[in-house]
Design an enzyme around this catalytic site. Structure first.
Site, PDB file in Angstrom:
ATOM      1  N   LYS A  80       0.814  -1.219   0.000  1.00  0.00           N
ATOM      2  CA  LYS A  80       0.000   0.000   0.000  1.00  0.00           C
ATOM      3  C   LYS A  80       0.850   1.273   0.000  1.00  0.00           C
ATOM      4  O   LYS A  80       0.464   2.268  -0.608  1.00  0.00           O
ATOM      5  CB  LYS A  80      -0.962   0.007   1.182  1.00  0.00           C
ATOM      6  CG  LYS A  80      -0.325   0.201   2.538  1.00  0.00           C
ATOM      7  CD  LYS A  80      -1.376   0.261   3.626  1.00  0.00           C
ATOM      8  CE  LYS A  80      -0.747   0.402   5.000  1.00  0.00           C
ATOM      9  NZ  LYS A  80      -0.069   1.673   5.183  1.00  0.00           N
ATOM     10  N   THR A  81       2.013   1.247   0.672  1.00  0.00           N
ATOM     11  CA  THR A  81       2.857   2.449   0.701  1.00  0.00           C
ATOM     12  C   THR A  81       3.360   2.780  -0.694  1.00  0.00           C
ATOM     13  O   THR A  81       3.373   3.939  -1.115  1.00  0.00           O
ATOM     14  CB  THR A  81       4.041   2.247   1.662  1.00  0.00           C
ATOM     15  OG1 THR A  81       3.544   1.919   2.961  1.00  0.00           O
ATOM     16  CG2 THR A  81       4.879   3.512   1.743  1.00  0.00           C
TER      17      THR A  81
ATOM     18  N   ASP B  14      -4.234   7.267   4.429  1.00  0.00           N
ATOM     19  CA  ASP B  14      -3.639   5.963   4.725  1.00  0.00           C
ATOM     20  C   ASP B  14      -4.281   5.398   5.997  1.00  0.00           C
ATOM     21  O   ASP B  14      -4.736   6.148   6.854  1.00  0.00           O
ATOM     22  CB  ASP B  14      -2.132   6.143   4.926  1.00  0.00           C
ATOM     23  CG  ASP B  14      -1.385   4.820   4.999  1.00  0.00           C
ATOM     24  OD1 ASP B  14      -1.973   3.785   4.637  1.00  0.00           O
ATOM     25  OD2 ASP B  14      -0.213   4.826   5.411  1.00  0.00           O
ATOM     26  N   GLU B  15      -4.300   4.062   6.118  1.00  0.00           N
ATOM     27  CA  GLU B  15      -4.856   3.379   7.303  1.00  0.00           C
ATOM     28  C   GLU B  15      -6.260   3.901   7.627  1.00  0.00           C
ATOM     29  O   GLU B  15      -6.589   4.213   8.777  1.00  0.00           O
ATOM     30  CB  GLU B  15      -3.926   3.580   8.512  1.00  0.00           C
ATOM     31  CG  GLU B  15      -2.505   3.080   8.310  1.00  0.00           C
ATOM     32  CD  GLU B  15      -2.379   1.555   8.296  1.00  0.00           C
ATOM     33  OE1 GLU B  15      -3.417   0.874   8.395  1.00  0.00           O
ATOM     34  OE2 GLU B  15      -1.258   1.055   8.168  1.00  0.00           O
TER      35      GLU B  15
ATOM     36  N   GLN C 136      -7.969  -5.417   9.315  1.00  0.00           N
ATOM     37  CA  GLN C 136      -6.937  -5.039  10.282  1.00  0.00           C
ATOM     38  C   GLN C 136      -7.378  -3.865  11.152  1.00  0.00           C
ATOM     39  O   GLN C 136      -6.540  -3.127  11.682  1.00  0.00           O
ATOM     40  CB  GLN C 136      -5.628  -4.690   9.561  1.00  0.00           C
ATOM     41  CG  GLN C 136      -4.993  -5.861   8.834  1.00  0.00           C
ATOM     42  CD  GLN C 136      -3.600  -5.536   8.319  1.00  0.00           C
ATOM     43  OE1 GLN C 136      -2.624  -5.501   9.065  1.00  0.00           O
ATOM     44  NE2 GLN C 136      -3.516  -5.294   7.022  1.00  0.00           N
TER      45      GLN C 136
ATOM     46  N   ARG D 261       1.880 -11.431  10.383  1.00  0.00           N
ATOM     47  CA  ARG D 261       3.185 -10.802  10.629  1.00  0.00           C
ATOM     48  C   ARG D 261       4.313 -11.741  10.201  1.00  0.00           C
ATOM     49  O   ARG D 261       5.455 -11.305  10.042  1.00  0.00           O
ATOM     50  CB  ARG D 261       3.381 -10.473  12.111  1.00  0.00           C
ATOM     51  CG  ARG D 261       2.428  -9.467  12.744  1.00  0.00           C
ATOM     52  CD  ARG D 261       2.252  -8.242  11.944  1.00  0.00           C
ATOM     53  NE  ARG D 261       1.081  -8.374  11.065  1.00  0.00           N
ATOM     54  CZ  ARG D 261       0.802  -7.582  10.054  1.00  0.00           C
ATOM     55  NH1 ARG D 261       1.617  -6.607   9.737  1.00  0.00           N
ATOM     56  NH2 ARG D 261      -0.284  -7.773   9.316  1.00  0.00           N
TER      57      ARG D 261
END
Length: 703
Positions: free
Chosen positions: A43-44, A220-221, A253, A589
């Site tokens: 996503k970044t 973002d997020e 998330q 993770r």
């Protein structure tokens, strides 16, 4: 011209390196867009490339792009990457982008419109310690107990996170707290966004100016937005039929409801805006197929989600199954993890132990110390939370803002100068602020000498010095550095090192002390977990919440037991789906290996517990699991693992009639859990009588 050609070549190369879904997320620039970006899907890269693409296509100038993040680290990373796209040419300047956290952007708006917002030009930002000091003063004035100011701060923060409705709250303590902030010419973190909402609501012309300025908004997020942040976005896009707002997030998330985050914002995005396009990023560049398969099968149990399935990047393969270990006790749990780490080598930074709650870290810390395994407890004490750092900031803040009574109260006795409660009361009434009162109050000869010395320490030409030199000079003149040099405390040398780090590597980066103070206040709201990403020499122990956004070759996931994970309280409060999202975050993770562990017996808070395995284990598709440590115990929800002939995956064994792990009761010995089944003789760990062998006929099976 050459710069433009160079930049275009880089832009074309970046687009070519994206997958189809990522490229669509970058080049879809008209109207509202929701990008559902699963864990590890890049996503970044999408966000930064999208900004660069908008600028490359001349759709907007840099100052017409608003990019909002949730951490300063993420904002700085985004600006750095975009600057790389431009290279050394003058195509555009990343510095002109409006890129930052919600709080930093809102603060920029407040500074530019302070008078319309009802603030003085030099208002200060109060952090957690400052807020507690304000509450303590109010409670003391009211004659009430000042033992738990943090409870009030948490409640006030929750009120302000609700946005404009906070302005109508009539709670007397809340009103007294806000009135004291205004008297002190201060705002807290909740105010920063709330006062911008009030500014926009009361001044349509100011709102219109920013609406016209920002042609493109990126968030973002997005799943972590609270009500006030969502109101901010809605105000900026109000009146536009099809605003160019792109929100990137992952409903699977969303794990911060306790901070005020509301998952409904991402779930209802297509109801908030018209003509919404939704793009799903589902190719994961982090984990193996089995880890993703396990995570997918678990999160599908949630009803409140928009839906997506992660798949491994081409060529990654299925990898190892997700291991499920059942061990007798929590001591065995720590020992097994230590054994696995030492057996695998000495690259300790590749391992992480992700726990549901901080109280579960103790045994791992003790076992790692005993076995010589270097570890780091992530989220222990952040740099800006250290007492000496906050003291230094308070000294500097009083230099820049002499009216700051809260900073004065914090440092007047560090080192001790003979000012007790009665003397401080004199200072409060002797002038408009305590620094002024120190000059004019009637004091004893000893106190007057100390007061004059303190005032003289602040009397130097700090404005003509570099910020780091001014800070160093101040802390020497007031005796704070000398206090730690003479201290007999075991950590005095470390505190001095931290102060030197603050001055030489932090303050030195800023052009003015005021600029440093503003950024320091914002940094105090950031999580510290991101720093674990660069941790290469130690095993990381952290909560699952702190691990979000990080990745490790191997993750150990202990205490997957009913009552602990899912947590009893969250189940009672109807928040089971958020607990399941937390489990999903934990599993994803891991890059190569994920190991879930549950124990037959665990001692926690002085009490022996015999919990069933977490229901989440039962909810994971058995094709992706490998049960170890004996026959899998029955979990909280009925489940029979399926077996599949699969060349990549080792199937989970079928449950048999074996009763290991089941809860039983006995007329004389009470309740317990079966730890061995030999047919007619059952070995049971009783909560009150310890481990006993009992004939099956004398036991009642409860599950």
């Amino acid at each position: 011209m050459l710069c433009r050609m160079h930049y275009n070549n880089i832009m074309n190369l970046m687009l070519e390196n994206l997958n189809d879904a990522q490229r669509a997320a970058v080049t879809t620039t008209d109207g509202p867009l929701l990008v559902l970006s699963g864990a590890g899907t890049g996503k970044t890269r999408v966000l930064t490339t999208r900004v660069a693409y908008i600028l490359d296509q001349n759709l907007a100038a840099p100052w017409q792009v608003l990019a909002l993040t949730f951490t300063n680290k993420a904002a700085n990373e985004m600006k750095a990457r975009i600057a790389e796209f431009a290279g050394d040419g003058d195509v555009f300047s990343a510095r002109d982008l409006w890129c930052g956290t919600f709080h930093s952007v809102a603060l920029r708006i407040l500074r530019a419109n302070y008078a319309a917002a009802g603030l003085d030009r030099d208002f200060v930002i109060f952090g957690d310690d400052d807020q507690k000091a304000v509450v303590k003063n109010i409670l003391t004035t009211m004659g009430l107990s000042a033992k738990t100011p943090g409870d009030y701060i948490e409640r006030f923060s929750s009120i302000k996170d609700k946005g404009l409705s906070a302005l109508e709250n009539s709670d007397k303590m809340y009103q007294a707290y806000n009135a004291e902030l205004r008297r002190l010419n201060a705002v807290d973190f909740g105010d920063i966004i709330l006062l911008v909402l009030k500014l926009f609501d009361s001044n349509p012309e100011i709102l219109a100016r920013y609406q016209n300025q920002f042609k493109y908004i990126l968030v973002d997020e997005f799943q972590d937005t609270n009500h006030a942040q969502m109101e901010f976005l809605e105000m900026l896009t109000r009146g536009t039929t099809s605003p160019n707002i792109c929100c990137v997030g992952d409903d699977d998330q969303s794990i911060y409801s306790w901070r005020g985050a509301e998952i409904k914002h991402i779930l209802n995005f297509d109801k908030t805006f018209d003509n919404v396009q939704i793009i799903r990023l589902e190719t994961n560049y982090r984990s193996t197929g089995n880890i993703l398969g396990a995570a997918n099968s678990l999160i599908r149990r949630n009803r409140g989600r928009l839906g997506k399935d992660l798949c491994a990047a081409p060529g990654v393969g299925a990898g190892e199954p997700v291991y499920v270990l059942t061990v007798p006790s929590d001591w065995d749990e720590a020992r097994v993890v230590a054994d696995a780490i030492l057996r695998d080598g000495t690259e300790f930074g590749k391992f992480a132990v992700l726990i549901r709650a901080g109280a579960l870290s103790r045994l791992f810390e003790e076992e790692f110390s005993r076995r010589g395994i270097p570890y780091r407890l992530v989220g222990a004490t952040k740099f800006y939370d250290r007492a000496e750092i906050r003291d230094a900031i308070a000294y500097i803040r009083l230099l820049v803002y002499p009216f700051d009574d809260i900073s004065f109260q914090r440092i007047i006795a560090k080192p001790r100068r003979g000012f007790g409660a009665a003397a401080l009361d004199k200072l409060r009434t002797a002038g408009p602020n305590m620094m002024a009162g120190l000059r004019s109050a009637t004091l004893s000869p000893k106190q007057r000498a100390a007061a004059d010395s303190f005032l003289d320490a602040y009397n130097f030409d700090w404005a003509g010095m570099t910020p780091d030199a001014a800070a160093q000079t101040l802390l020497e003149r007031v005796g704070y550095m000398q206090m730690w040099r003479e201290s007999k405390d075991a950590d005095a040398a470390e505190r001095l090192d931290n102060l030197r780090e603050l001055i030489t590597n932090v303050i030195a980066k800023y052009e003015t002390l005021a600029e440093f103070l503003e950024q320091a206040a914002l940094m105090m709201t950031d999580d510290d977990a991101d720093s674990a990403a660069g941790n290469i020499g130690t095993v990381s122990i952290m909560t699952i919440h702190a691990a979000k956004g990080l990745e490790f070759d191997t993750v150990f996931l202990p205490a997957w037991e009913e009552g602990l994970f899912p947590n009893d309280k969250t189940v009672e409060e109807g928040a089971l789906e958020e607990e399941r999202r937390l489990a999903y975050v934990a599993i994803t993770r891991g890059r190569r290996r994920a190991i879930i562990i549950n124990t037959m017996a665990r001692r926690l808070f002085g009490e022996q517990k015999y919990n069933s395995p977490s229901r989440f284990i039962a909810e994971i598709d058995g094709r992706f699991l490998d049960f170890q440590g004996g026959t899998p115990r029955r979990a909280a929800s009925s489940y029979t693992p399926n077996t599949y002939a699969n060349k990549y995956r080792r199937p989970a064994p079928r449950a048999s009639a074996n009763s290991v792990g089941r809860l039983v009761s006995h007329a004389q010995m009470g309740r317990g859990v079966v730890i061995e089944d030999s047919g007619n003789i059952i070995t049971v760990a009783f909560s009150s009588r310890g481990i006993k062998k009992v004939a099956r006929e004398f036991l009642t099976f409860e599950s």
